[in-house]
Write an enzyme that holds these catalytic residues in place. Structure first.
Site, PDB file in Angstrom:
ATOM      1  CG  ASP A  43     -12.654 -14.356   6.580  1.00  0.00           C
ATOM      2  OD1 ASP A  43     -11.743 -13.765   5.993  1.00  0.00           O
ATOM      3  OD2 ASP A  43     -12.831 -15.585   6.515  1.00  0.00           O
ATOM      4  CD  GLN A  59     -11.671 -16.550  11.277  1.00  0.00           C
ATOM      5  OE1 GLN A  59     -10.789 -17.344  10.969  1.00  0.00           O
ATOM      6  NE2 GLN A  59     -12.564 -16.815  12.224  1.00  0.00           N
ATOM      7  CB  SER A 103     -15.088 -17.692   8.595  1.00  0.00           C
ATOM      8  OG  SER A 103     -14.131 -16.675   8.589  1.00  0.00           O
ATOM      9  CD1 TRP A 303      -7.294 -14.528   1.517  1.00  0.00           C
ATOM     10  CD2 TRP A 303      -5.811 -14.393   3.185  1.00  0.00           C
ATOM     11  NE1 TRP A 303      -7.937 -14.878   2.684  1.00  0.00           N
ATOM     12  CE2 TRP A 303      -7.045 -14.800   3.717  1.00  0.00           C
ATOM     13  CE3 TRP A 303      -4.723 -14.223   4.055  1.00  0.00           C
ATOM     14  CZ2 TRP A 303      -7.226 -15.057   5.076  1.00  0.00           C
ATOM     15  CZ3 TRP A 303      -4.909 -14.471   5.401  1.00  0.00           C
ATOM     16  CH2 TRP A 303      -6.146 -14.890   5.893  1.00  0.00           C
TER      17      TRP A 303
HETATM   18  C1  FRU Z   1     -11.177 -16.590   4.186  1.00  0.00           C
HETATM   19  C2  FRU Z   1     -10.655 -17.682   5.102  1.00  0.00           C
HETATM   20  C3  FRU Z   1     -11.780 -18.628   5.484  1.00  0.00           C
HETATM   21  C4  FRU Z   1     -11.314 -19.205   6.786  1.00  0.00           C
HETATM   22  C5  FRU Z   1     -10.612 -18.032   7.404  1.00  0.00           C
HETATM   23  C6  FRU Z   1      -9.414 -18.390   8.233  1.00  0.00           C
HETATM   24  O1  FRU Z   1     -10.476 -15.407   4.239  1.00  0.00           O
HETATM   25  O2  FRU Z   1      -9.572 -18.351   4.493  1.00  0.00           O
HETATM   26  O3  FRU Z   1     -12.070 -19.604   4.501  1.00  0.00           O
HETATM   27  O4  FRU Z   1     -12.366 -19.683   7.575  1.00  0.00           O
HETATM   28  O5  FRU Z   1     -10.218 -17.168   6.354  1.00  0.00           O
HETATM   29  O6  FRU Z   1      -8.942 -17.288   8.925  1.00  0.00           O
END
Ligand code: FRU
Length: 486
Positions: A43, A59, A103, A303
Site C-alpha cells: 500500500d 508498505q 499502513s 493479494w
Molecule cells: C492492505 C493491508 C493493510 C495493512 C497492510 C499490511 O493491503 O492489508 O490493511 O495495513 O496491507 O501490509
C-alpha cells in the site's frame, strides 16, 4: 520509545538495500512507475505535500521481494512523476509494532511531518496475522526524512478486536484533526471509525462513518476526502465480498462511494462501485495538491496472486497518480497532467493506417509507451479489435459480450477482466504501458483498468479479427524512464 534501536534498524535496512539493489533483475522492472530499489512494496502510505514537496511512503519489506515485517519506504518528488528514493522512514522496533509498521497517513503540522500508522503485533505464532493486536501510533520528523516514534495514540476499546488499522488523517478548517480507519467489531462486522483530536496525541471516538455492507468483515485502507460540489468520497478496500458478474473478481477490491458528510455521518448518494476494473489495483490513498487538485495513487498488484517477480528481487509498484473529479454522480480519474512531461517523441498514425480488416499492424516495441485513440463500436464489424502486447496482453473490444476486455494471456497468470460498454457511443482510450504494467483510462477517466503482465516481448500491435475496425486519432508517445535507473 527506544529511538536508538529504531535508528539502528532503519540503518540496517538501508544498508541492506544499498548492498543488494544491483542484484535486481530489471527485465520487468518499471521504467516510470515508482517501486523500491530492492524488495517488496504494497500500500501507498503518508501521501502528502509537506515541507515543500510531495512525499509518498509505502508498505515495504526491504530484505526480500515477499511480504514480511512491514517497514515504511519513502520517496519524494516536486512534480509527482520524477521520484527520488529516500531512506526508509519506519522499521518495526517497539513492542506495539514489533510485527510491522502497517499502513497509515501523514500530515504537516507546526513545520513538522507527522505520520500516524498501525502498530501490528501478532498474538499467536508468527505468520498468522489475523489474530493480532493493532493500535494507531504516531511518529514525527523535522526534516521530512528521519522519524522519531512518539508511541501509541489509539487503542481498541475492546479486547478481541484483531482488525483495527490503516488511519487516514486530515485537519478541518477549525484546526481539529480527524482520522478514519477500518475495524472488525466483536460481531465480526466491518466498520469505519472516526476519531478526532486537538493535539494529535489524545483522540476520541466520535462516530462510525460506515457500517458493514454486503458481508464486508473489514474495510482496509479507508480514505475520506472532499471533492468538487461539496461531495465527500469514501474510498474503502472491503474484505470478504463476493464477485458479482464482471465486477469484484479480484481477491480484494477497491470500492468508492460519493455522498455528503455532516462531520459525523456519511450519507451515500452514489452506488458503491469498484474503482478500477483491471487485475491489479488496491488500497488507494489520496492527497490535495498546493493548486487544489485531489490526487489518488494505489498499490498496483493484488493479494494472493502469483507474484512472478519474486526471483527478480522486486515485487509490485504504485500506480500513476490520478486526478479525481466528480460529475453527474460519478467519479472520474485522469492521469495527472505532469505525466505529459515524460513524452519524448510523438507519432500520429494516419486514418488509412489505423483502419484494419482482419489484419494486424505493429505500432512500437518501446516498453515505455503512451497511446491514445478512440473507436465507435457501432461502425466496426470485427469480432475483436484492440491492442496486443507481446504474448501477454490483449486489450480488445469484444462484439459478442459488448465489453472492453483486458485479457492477461501470460500462461502462468492467465485471466481476464471485462467492462461493459455502451456499444452505440464513441469510446476514448488513453493507455500507459510500462514494461510489465498497463493502465487504461476510458472515456476521460469514467473507468480505468490496471493490470500487470509478465512477458518480456513489448511489441505493441493493433489488431482486428474477423472483420474491419477503425481506430480514430491514434497517437503514440515514447516516454522518458526516470525510475529505471533511479
Ligand atoms: C492492505 C493491508 C493493510 C495493512 C497492510 C499490511 O493491503 O492489508 O490493511 O495495513 O496491507 O501490509
Amino acid at each position: 520509545m527506544d529511538q536508538k534501536r529504531h535508528q539502528e534498524l532503519v540503518s540496517k535496512a538501508n544498508k541492506f538495500v544499498a548492498e543488494h539493489m544491483n542484484e535486481v533483475d530489471k527485465k520487468l522492472y518499471p521504467h516510470y512507475h515508482l517501486t523500491p530499489r530492492f524488495g517488496w512494496i504494497n500500500d501507498p502510505n503518508g501521501f502528502c505535500y509537506a515541507l515543500g514537496k510531495y512525499h509518498i511512503f509505502y508498505q515495504h519489506y526491504p530484505y526480500d521481494a515477499k511480504w514480511g515485517p512491514m517497514h515504511w519506504g519513502h520517496a519524494t518528488s516536486t512534480d509527482l512523476v520524477h521520484w527520488e528514493h529516500q531512506d526508509i522512514a519506519l522499521a518495526p522496533s517497539e513492542d506495539y509494532d514489533r510485527d510491522g509498521c502497517f499502513s497509515g497517513s501523514a500530515i504537516e503540522y507546526d513545520g513538522k511531518l507527522y505520520v500516524i500508522y498501525t502498530g501490528h503485533k501478532v498474538l499467536v505464532e508468527a505468520g498468522d496475522d489475523s489474530i493480532a493486536r493493532e493500535v494507531q501510533a504516531l511518529a514525527v520528523s523535522e526534516d521530512g526524512i528521519h522519524f522519531e516514534k512518539l508511541g501509541v495514540v489509539i487503542e481498541p476499546e475492546d479486547e478481541g478486536i484483531h482488525h483495527f488499522r490503516d488511519p487516514k488523517i486530515w485537519r478541518d478548517e477549525t484546526g481539529l484533526f480527524h482520522v478514519v480507519f477500518g475495524a472488525c467489531n466483536l460481531k465480526h462486522e466491518g466498520e469505519i471509525r472516526q476519531y478526532t483530536s486537538k493535539d494529535l496525541m489524545h483522540w476520541d471516538l466520535v462516530s462510525i462513518v460506515k457500517e458493514m455492507e454486503d458481508n464486508a468483515f473489514m474495510y482496509e485502507c479507508p480514505d475520506f476526502f472532499e471533492v468538487n460540489d461539496h461531495k465527500w468520497v469514501l474510498a474503502t478496500s472491503p474484505m470478504g465480498q463476493a464477485p458479482v458478474g464482471y465486477t469484484r473478481n479480484n481477491t480484494s477490491v477497491n470500492s468508492w462511494q460519493a455522498g455528503t458528510f455532516d462531520g459525523k455521518k456519511f450519507t451515500p448518494e452514489s452506488k458503491l462501485y469498484e474503482v478500477d476494473r483491471g487485475h491489479d489495483f488496491y488500497a488507494t490513498q489520496s492527497t490535495a495538491t498546493p493548486d487544489g487538485r485531489r490526487i489518488v495513487i494505489a498499490w498496483q498488484n493484488m493479494w494472493k496472486l502469483p507474484f512472478l517477480t519474486y526471483g527478480d528481487h522486486w515485487c509490485g509498484c504504485l500506480t500513476l497518480p490520478r486526478e479525481i473529479s466528480y460529475k453527474d454522480g460519478h467519479l472520474y480519474q485522469k492521469p495527472v497532467r505532469e505525466l505529459q512531461s515524460l513524452r519524448t517523441k510523438e507519432y500520429k498514425v494516419s486514418a488509412a493506417n489505423s483502419c484494419l480488416k482482419s489484419t494486424i499492424k505493429t505500432l512500437t516495441s518501446n516498453a515505455a509507451t503512451e497511446l491514445t485513440f478512440s473507436v465507435k463500436p457501432a461502425d466496426n464489424g470485427a469480432e475483436q479489435y484492440g491492442i496486443a502486447i507481446g504474448n501477454s496482453i490483449r486489450l480488445f473490444f469484444d462484439r459478442q459480450t459488448k465489453t472492453l476486455t483486458m485479457f492477461r494471456c501470460d500462461l502462468n497468470a492467465t485471466s481476464y477482466r471485462a467492462l461493459e460498454l455502451d456499444w452505440d457511443k464513441e469510446h476514448q482510450l488513453h493507455i500507459f504501458i510500462d514494461n510489465s504494467s498497463i493502465e487504461v483510462f476510458i472515456d476521460g477517466g469514467h473507468d480505468t483498468m490496471t493490470t500487470n503482465f509478465f512477458g518480456t516481448d513489448h511489441t505493441v500491435t493493433l489488431y482486428a479479427t474477423n472483420g474491419q475496425a477503425q481506430f480514430h486519432d491514434l497517437t503514440i508517445y515514447d516516454l522518458e524512464r526516470p525510475m529505471f535507473g533511479a
